[in-house]
Design a protein around this motif. Structure first.
Motif, short mmCIF file in Angstrom:
data_model
loop_
_atom_site.label_atom_id
_atom_site.label_comp_id
_atom_site.label_asym_id
_atom_site.label_seq_id
_atom_site.Cartn_x
_atom_site.Cartn_y
_atom_site.Cartn_z
N UNK A 180 53.58 103.52 121.82
CA UNK A 180 53.82 104.94 121.01
C UNK A 180 55.14 105.07 120.75
N UNK A 181 55.90 104.68 121.52
CA UNK A 181 57.55 105.00 121.12
C UNK A 181 58.00 104.31 120.11
N UNK A 182 57.31 102.86 119.74
CA UNK A 182 57.68 102.13 118.68
C UNK A 182 57.16 102.53 117.72
N UNK A 183 56.02 103.26 117.30
CA UNK A 183 55.51 104.07 116.23
C UNK A 183 56.40 105.04 115.87
N UNK A 184 56.81 105.91 117.01
CA UNK A 184 57.63 107.21 116.53
C UNK A 184 59.08 106.72 116.16
N UNK A 185 59.52 105.62 116.65
CA UNK A 185 60.76 105.09 115.97
C UNK A 185 60.66 104.48 114.69
N UNK A 186 59.54 103.91 114.41
CA UNK A 186 59.00 103.41 112.92
C UNK A 186 59.26 104.70 111.94
N UNK A 187 58.51 105.59 112.48
CA UNK A 187 58.60 106.93 111.38
C UNK A 187 60.05 107.67 111.30
N UNK A 188 60.64 107.39 112.31
CA UNK A 188 62.21 108.07 112.37
C UNK A 188 63.02 107.17 111.47
N UNK A 189 62.69 105.77 111.42
CA UNK A 189 63.55 104.85 110.74
C UNK A 189 63.09 105.14 109.10
N UNK A 190 61.89 105.23 108.90
CA UNK A 190 61.50 105.52 107.66
C UNK A 190 62.03 106.70 107.06
N UNK A 191 61.89 107.73 107.70
CA UNK A 191 62.39 109.20 107.25
C UNK A 191 63.94 109.06 107.16
N UNK A 192 64.79 108.45 108.03
CA UNK A 192 66.26 108.18 107.88
C UNK A 192 66.46 107.35 106.54
N UNK A 193 65.71 106.28 106.39
CA UNK A 193 66.15 105.80 105.32
C UNK A 193 65.90 106.49 103.72
N UNK A 194 64.68 106.96 104.24
CA UNK A 194 64.25 107.88 102.74
C UNK A 194 65.17 108.91 102.38
N UNK A 195 65.57 109.64 103.25
CA UNK A 195 66.29 110.96 103.09
C UNK A 195 67.59 110.57 102.54
N UNK A 196 68.01 109.31 102.35
CA UNK A 196 69.31 109.02 101.54
C UNK A 196 69.08 109.51 100.18
N UNK A 197 67.82 109.40 99.49
CA UNK A 197 67.62 110.00 98.19
C UNK A 197 68.00 111.31 98.41
N UNK A 198 67.53 112.23 99.47
CA UNK A 198 67.62 113.45 99.41
C UNK A 198 69.08 114.13 99.21
N UNK A 199 70.03 113.35 100.02
CA UNK A 199 71.35 114.01 100.17
C UNK A 199 71.98 113.37 98.73
N UNK A 200 71.69 112.38 98.10
CA UNK A 200 72.17 112.04 96.73
C UNK A 200 71.89 113.11 95.59
N UNK A 201 70.52 113.26 95.71
CA UNK A 201 69.80 114.36 94.66
C UNK A 201 70.48 115.64 94.96
N UNK A 202 70.75 116.22 96.11
CA UNK A 202 71.43 117.42 96.39
C UNK A 202 72.67 117.44 95.91
N UNK A 203 73.42 116.49 96.03
CA UNK A 203 74.88 116.45 95.69
C UNK A 203 74.86 116.28 94.05
N UNK A 204 73.93 115.70 93.45
CA UNK A 204 74.17 115.76 91.99
C UNK A 204 73.60 116.86 91.49
N UNK A 205 72.27 117.30 92.01
CA UNK A 205 72.03 118.61 91.19
C UNK A 205 72.79 119.83 91.40
N UNK A 206 73.50 119.99 92.60
CA UNK A 206 74.22 121.10 92.86
C UNK A 206 75.90 120.76 92.38
N UNK A 207 75.82 119.50 91.79
CA UNK A 207 77.32 119.38 91.30
C UNK A 207 78.39 119.37 92.49
N UNK A 208 78.04 118.90 93.87
CA UNK A 208 78.82 118.91 94.99
C UNK A 208 78.91 117.45 95.42
#
Length: 218
Positions: A52-80
Motif C-alpha cells: 500500500x505504501x509503495x502505491x502511495x509513494x508511486x502516486x506522490x512521485x507521479x504528482x511531484x513529477x507532473x507538477x513541474x509543468x504547473x510551476x512553469x505554466x504559472x511562471x510564464x502565464x503570470x509573467x513571473x
C-alpha cells in the motif's frame, strides 16, 4: 517537463519573486520528495514489505513529477519567471529523480543500478554546480533549459514512474500467465537508458555553452 521555469526574469536579484505561486509550487514539490523517500524506504524493495505504501509513494512521485509543468505554466502565464525559479525548478527535479534512483539502487530494482545512478548523479550534481558558477560570474544569470535536457527529463520521469509503480502485484490479476510484467520492466529499463544517454549528451551541451560559445543550457 522542463528544467527551468522559463527564459524571462522579474528582476536581477536571485531572491526577487521568491514567493510567487510558481515558486511555491516548486517548494511543495521538494516537500513531496521527502515524503516519497520515506514511504518508498518503509515499503521496502519493490514494495514487498508494504504494498500500500509503495502505491502511495508511486502516486506522490507521479504528482511531484507532473507538477513541474504547473510551476512553469504559472511562471510564464503570470509573467513571473524568476532567477530563483529557474534555479530551484531543476533542483527540485534532480532531487526527485536522483532520490528515486538511489533508493532503487539500494534495493537493486534494475540491472547495473549503481552504474546508471552514479552516471546520472555525476551529471546532475556537476551541472548544478556549474549553474552556481555561472551565477557568480559578473553579469551571470541562470541559463534556461534546451531541448536535450527537457527530453531527458521526460524519459527519466516516465521510466522512474514505471519502476515506482509495483505492477508486479497485478501479474496474477490482469492477464495472468502472459508474463506482460516482464515486458513492462524491459520497456521501463529501455526508457531509462535513453534518459541516461540524453543526460550525458545534454550535460556536454551545457559545458560547451558555458565555457565555449554562448548559448542555452541543456
Amino acid at each position: 517537463m522542463s528544467e527551468g521555469n522559463g527564459s524571462g526574469t522579474t528582476g536581477n536579484s536571485l531572491l526577487a519573486g521568491w514567493n510567487t505561486p510558481a515558486n511555491l509550487v516548486t517548494y511543495a514539490r521538494i516537500i513531496l520528495v521527502v515524503v516519497f523517500i520515506v514511504l518508498t524506504v518503509v515499503a521496502g524493495p519493490a514494495g514487498r514489505d508494504n504494498l500500500v505504501l509503495r502505491w502511495v509513494a508511486a502516486v506522490l512521485f507521479i504528482v511531484a513529477a507532473s507538477t513541474d509543468k504547473v510551476d512553469g505554466y504559472l511562471a510564464r502565464s503570470r509573467n513571473e519567471v524568476t532567477e530563483l525559479g529557474k534555479l530551484m525548478d531543476p533542483i527540485a527535479d534532480k532531487l526527485l529523480m536522483c532520490s528515486a534512483l538511489i533508493v532503487f539502487s539500494v534495493f537493486g530494482e534494475f540491472a547495473w543500478a549503481w552504474v546508471i545512478t552514479v552516471l546520472f548523479l555525476v551529471r546532475e550534481v556537476g551541472i548544478t554546480v556549474m549553474r552556481f558558477f555561472v551565477m557568480e560570474r559578473p553579469g551571470g544569470k541562470v541559463i534556461a533549459a534546451a531541448w536535450p535536457g527537457k527530453l531527458k527529463t521526460v524519459f527519466q520521469s516516465i521510466a522512474l514512474s514505471m519502476y515506482t509503480l509495483p505492477v508486479w502485484s497485478l501479474a496474477d490479476v490482469i492477464a495472468p500467465g502472459i508474463g506482460w510484467t516482464t515486458w513492462y520492466y524491459v520497456l521501463a529499463y529501455a526508457m531509462l537508458i535513453v534518459a541516461l544517454v540524453l543526460c550525458l549528451y545534454s550535460g556536454g551541451v551545457y559545458l560547451r555553452n558555458t565555457f565555449g560559445a554562448s548559448g542555452r543550457d541543456a
